[in-house]
Enzyme design. Sequence first.
Site, mmCIF file in Angstrom:
data_model
loop_
_atom_site.group_PDB
_atom_site.id
_atom_site.type_symbol
_atom_site.label_atom_id
_atom_site.label_comp_id
_atom_site.label_asym_id
_atom_site.label_seq_id
_atom_site.Cartn_x
_atom_site.Cartn_y
_atom_site.Cartn_z
ATOM 1 N N ASP A 255 0.830 -1.210 0.000
ATOM 2 C CA ASP A 255 0.000 0.000 0.000
ATOM 3 C C ASP A 255 0.865 1.261 0.000
ATOM 4 O O ASP A 255 1.989 1.254 0.493
ATOM 5 C CB ASP A 255 -0.908 -0.020 1.241
ATOM 6 C CG ASP A 255 -2.113 0.906 1.072
ATOM 7 O OD1 ASP A 255 -2.342 1.402 -0.060
ATOM 8 O OD2 ASP A 255 -2.823 1.138 2.061
ATOM 9 N N GLU B 26 -11.761 -4.874 -6.172
ATOM 10 C CA GLU B 26 -12.314 -3.527 -5.964
ATOM 11 C C GLU B 26 -11.536 -2.452 -6.731
ATOM 12 O O GLU B 26 -12.025 -1.334 -6.924
ATOM 13 C CB GLU B 26 -12.308 -3.169 -4.468
ATOM 14 C CG GLU B 26 -13.335 -3.939 -3.619
ATOM 15 C CD GLU B 26 -12.944 -5.400 -3.381
ATOM 16 O OE1 GLU B 26 -11.735 -5.692 -3.272
ATOM 17 O OE2 GLU B 26 -13.847 -6.260 -3.343
ATOM 18 N N ASN B 27 -10.312 -2.785 -7.161
ATOM 19 C CA ASN B 27 -9.463 -1.771 -7.813
ATOM 20 C C ASN B 27 -9.975 -1.324 -9.188
ATOM 21 O O ASN B 27 -9.538 -0.301 -9.717
ATOM 22 C CB ASN B 27 -8.013 -2.264 -7.958
ATOM 23 C CG ASN B 27 -7.251 -2.226 -6.652
ATOM 24 O OD1 ASN B 27 -6.325 -3.010 -6.438
ATOM 25 N ND2 ASN B 27 -7.608 -1.315 -5.738
ATOM 26 N N TRP B 28 -10.953 -2.056 -9.771
ATOM 27 C CA TRP B 28 -11.514 -1.643 -11.068
ATOM 28 C C TRP B 28 -12.208 -0.294 -10.965
ATOM 29 O O TRP B 28 -12.433 0.373 -11.977
ATOM 30 C CB TRP B 28 -12.520 -2.684 -11.582
ATOM 31 C CG TRP B 28 -11.926 -4.024 -11.864
ATOM 32 C CD1 TRP B 28 -12.080 -5.156 -11.104
ATOM 33 C CD2 TRP B 28 -11.078 -4.402 -12.955
ATOM 34 N NE1 TRP B 28 -11.383 -6.203 -11.658
ATOM 35 C CE2 TRP B 28 -10.760 -5.769 -12.799
ATOM 36 C CE3 TRP B 28 -10.556 -3.716 -14.054
ATOM 37 C CZ2 TRP B 28 -9.949 -6.464 -13.696
ATOM 38 C CZ3 TRP B 28 -9.745 -4.409 -14.947
ATOM 39 C CH2 TRP B 28 -9.447 -5.756 -14.765
#
Length: 249
Positions: A29, A76-78
């Site tokens: 991250d 979820e990164n889309w």
Amino acid sequence: MNFFTGKNKDSGTNISELRIPAHVAIIMDGNGRWAKKRGMPRTFGHTQGARVAETILEDASDLGIRYLTLYAFSTENWSRPEAEVNALMNLLRKYMQSSLEKCARNNVRVRVIGERSVLAKDLQESIEVLERATASNTGIGFQIAINYGGRDEIVRAIKRASGEGLLTDPAAITEDMINGHLDTAGIPDPDLLIRTCGEQRISNFLLWQLAYSEFYFTDKAWPEFDKAELEKAIEAYNHRERRYGGLKA
Ligand code: FPP
């Protein structure tokens, strides 16, 4: 790490005296924040982050870690801006295409975990080529999580088991059976989870597999993570007492 003494400069501990976790998983991250602090676009942080990922793989292998799993792109990164998603996919594409020789040289076995059927066809093909080419390597196992979500993985595992007709007899539904249908089948659960850049959550990563892992959080952003930081995490791991729900030995 001091080159001459082998001691970690922050703690004075010699890494060769430490218990090395067999499997380390990392939530990388802070790429965006790191880049922004330097007045650069977020994608610059991801490019630097990909370089660090490759270096840490070598460091992990040198330290005797048997499996390294990196969270590269979540389900979820889309929802990120299209340009950032494309930049991340291009970094992953570049890695798959350019690391064949390096993986052979370093005896690395690559496995991509996550739902890959929605990835671009050429990326899927490069993944398959790299997985096949490295499948019989006996060194470090390198798992890259792409379009990965822990909940999604469990749902897919159950669907896979159902497709094999394994859900009709409740007695046959066991932890081992579910384990064997996860993307990580055959790989031991992580001993140590590291998350960089200050957040303390698991963000849908390896939900099943992290049941008894030790967690280590650092404020360092992923692009500034290095071997000394990895050693610090291993040292912290050595101070943990793993009881797996039992009592003190
Ligand atoms: C989180 O930082 C990082 C990601 C979502 C992407 C991580 C992917 C890579 C480093 C590329 C991996 C490449 C290989 C070869 C494995 P963030 O951008 O969400 O950070 P922020 O919280 O500061 O915005």
